[in-house]
Design an enzyme around this catalytic site. Sequence first.
Site, short mmCIF file in Angstrom:
data_model
loop_
_atom_site.label_atom_id
_atom_site.label_comp_id
_atom_site.label_asym_id
_atom_site.label_seq_id
_atom_site.Cartn_x
_atom_site.Cartn_y
_atom_site.Cartn_z
N ARG A 163 11.22 3.83 3.61
CA ARG A 163 10.78 2.85 4.63
C ARG A 163 12.01 2.06 5.05
O ARG A 163 12.74 1.54 4.21
CB ARG A 163 9.71 1.90 4.09
CG ARG A 163 9.42 0.77 5.07
CD ARG A 163 8.23 -0.05 4.72
NE ARG A 163 6.99 0.66 4.98
CZ ARG A 163 5.78 0.10 4.90
NH1 ARG A 163 5.67 -1.17 4.56
NH2 ARG A 163 4.69 0.78 5.15
N HIS B 193 4.60 5.83 11.57
CA HIS B 193 4.20 5.65 10.17
C HIS B 193 3.24 6.82 9.89
O HIS B 193 2.02 6.65 9.82
CB HIS B 193 3.52 4.29 10.00
CG HIS B 193 3.28 3.86 8.59
ND1 HIS B 193 3.41 4.72 7.50
CD2 HIS B 193 2.90 2.65 8.07
CE1 HIS B 193 3.13 4.04 6.39
NE2 HIS B 193 2.82 2.80 6.71
N LYS C 123 26.14 -4.36 -0.90
CA LYS C 123 27.61 -4.32 -0.82
C LYS C 123 28.06 -3.59 0.43
O LYS C 123 29.25 -3.38 0.64
CB LYS C 123 28.17 -3.59 -2.05
CG LYS C 123 27.79 -4.20 -3.37
CD LYS C 123 28.33 -3.31 -4.50
CE LYS C 123 27.61 -3.55 -5.80
NZ LYS C 123 27.75 -2.44 -6.73
N ARG D 42 0.80 -1.23 0.00
CA ARG D 42 0.00 0.00 0.00
C ARG D 42 0.84 1.28 0.00
O ARG D 42 0.58 2.20 -0.79
CB ARG D 42 -0.94 0.04 1.22
CG ARG D 42 -2.20 -0.74 1.06
CD ARG D 42 -2.61 -1.35 2.37
NE ARG D 42 -1.65 -2.38 2.70
CZ ARG D 42 -1.74 -3.64 2.28
NH1 ARG D 42 -2.78 -4.02 1.60
NH2 ARG D 42 -0.81 -4.53 2.56
N THR D 43 1.79 1.38 0.90
CA THR D 43 2.51 2.65 1.05
C THR D 43 3.28 2.97 -0.24
O THR D 43 3.17 4.06 -0.79
CB THR D 43 3.47 2.58 2.26
OG1 THR D 43 2.73 2.13 3.38
CG2 THR D 43 4.06 3.94 2.56
N1 CP Z 1 -0.39 -0.11 5.79
C1 CP Z 1 0.81 -0.33 5.23
O1 CP Z 1 1.81 0.31 5.58
O2 CP Z 1 0.80 -1.30 4.28
P1 CP Z 1 2.08 -1.76 3.46
O3 CP Z 1 3.04 -2.39 4.45
O4 CP Z 1 1.57 -2.74 2.45
O5 CP Z 1 2.70 -0.55 2.86
#
Ligand code: CP
Length: 317
Positions: free
Chosen positions: A109, A140, A88, A59-60
Amino acid sequence: MNNENNFKVPHIIGIKNMTEDYIQSILDEAFLIKRNPSKYTEELKGKILSLAFWEASTRTRLSFESAILRLGGRTLGFSSQVGTSIEKGESLSDTITMLAGYSDCIVLRHPRRGSAKLAARVADKYGVPVISGGSGSQEHPTQALLDIFTIQEFHHRLSGLNVGIVGDLRYSRTISSLLFALSKFGRNTIYYLSHPSLKLQEELEYDLNSVDLELTKAESLSDMIGDLDVLYVTRLQKERFPDPMLYNKVKGSYQIQKDILKAAKSDLIILHPLPRVDEIPYSVDSLPQAKYFEQAKNGVYTRMALLKKVMKFNLNK
Ligand code: CP
């Protein structure tokens, strides 16, 4: 306003230090975009967004990609360390320096707490904003934006709500960010329910002591369900458990069965940041209260609003 640590450009590291006005301005813009998304196709024409994902995501990463494409921009990046020079031994800060040279904004991320702040410190030197797409179990922030956008969409307010939080309170970064977000709007009550080994991190509990949020421990789902406006469910964050035995012991502890929802208010909404494992059975999906797929779709509109705000601030490019 959102300008932590005297940075030159606005980075989105966490919700904790954002003001209510800043958050509301993103939500307001996202509502406008959702009403007429095709109006914004030239907004970020020629801009490039880096998607730098050290951890798995559906999703993100993809909703950020959808968001920049709908705004007329393009993406580059990676969805795991495989095939990059991180394999590396290249450091986070060197990788961010490279991406700051190749793009106008970086979504990151990373499994480590503090990673988004470190990346922001590096990219700020080049006038390139960093947006956290999740940093370890810490925060998040963009998930919280789409979560409260969805709450506002269905309840038309962000205060005076009873919100039940069920699942992994210890390792879920979406819960940390959501609690900080709800605290900005006042008079919200949180009922939380988790296995004793997955209660809120002490550091987060300490931080929440000084914000405007009433936290109440619930004994069971049936205890709280009739009072709730929002039920927010999370999966156990298996990848962050230090001991796989503990995960096996607690998995399946909380499941939202259809029967228990009979006692819920008619306007309850059920949210989940997804992915789900077994917390919400598929039979719940057809109930009118199930809003988690609409919530995930709202990620595109909130991230469009955020990119528009953050990337248009970019003075150097
Ligand atoms: N909600 C969320 O962060 O989903 P993903 O891990 O799929 O990005």
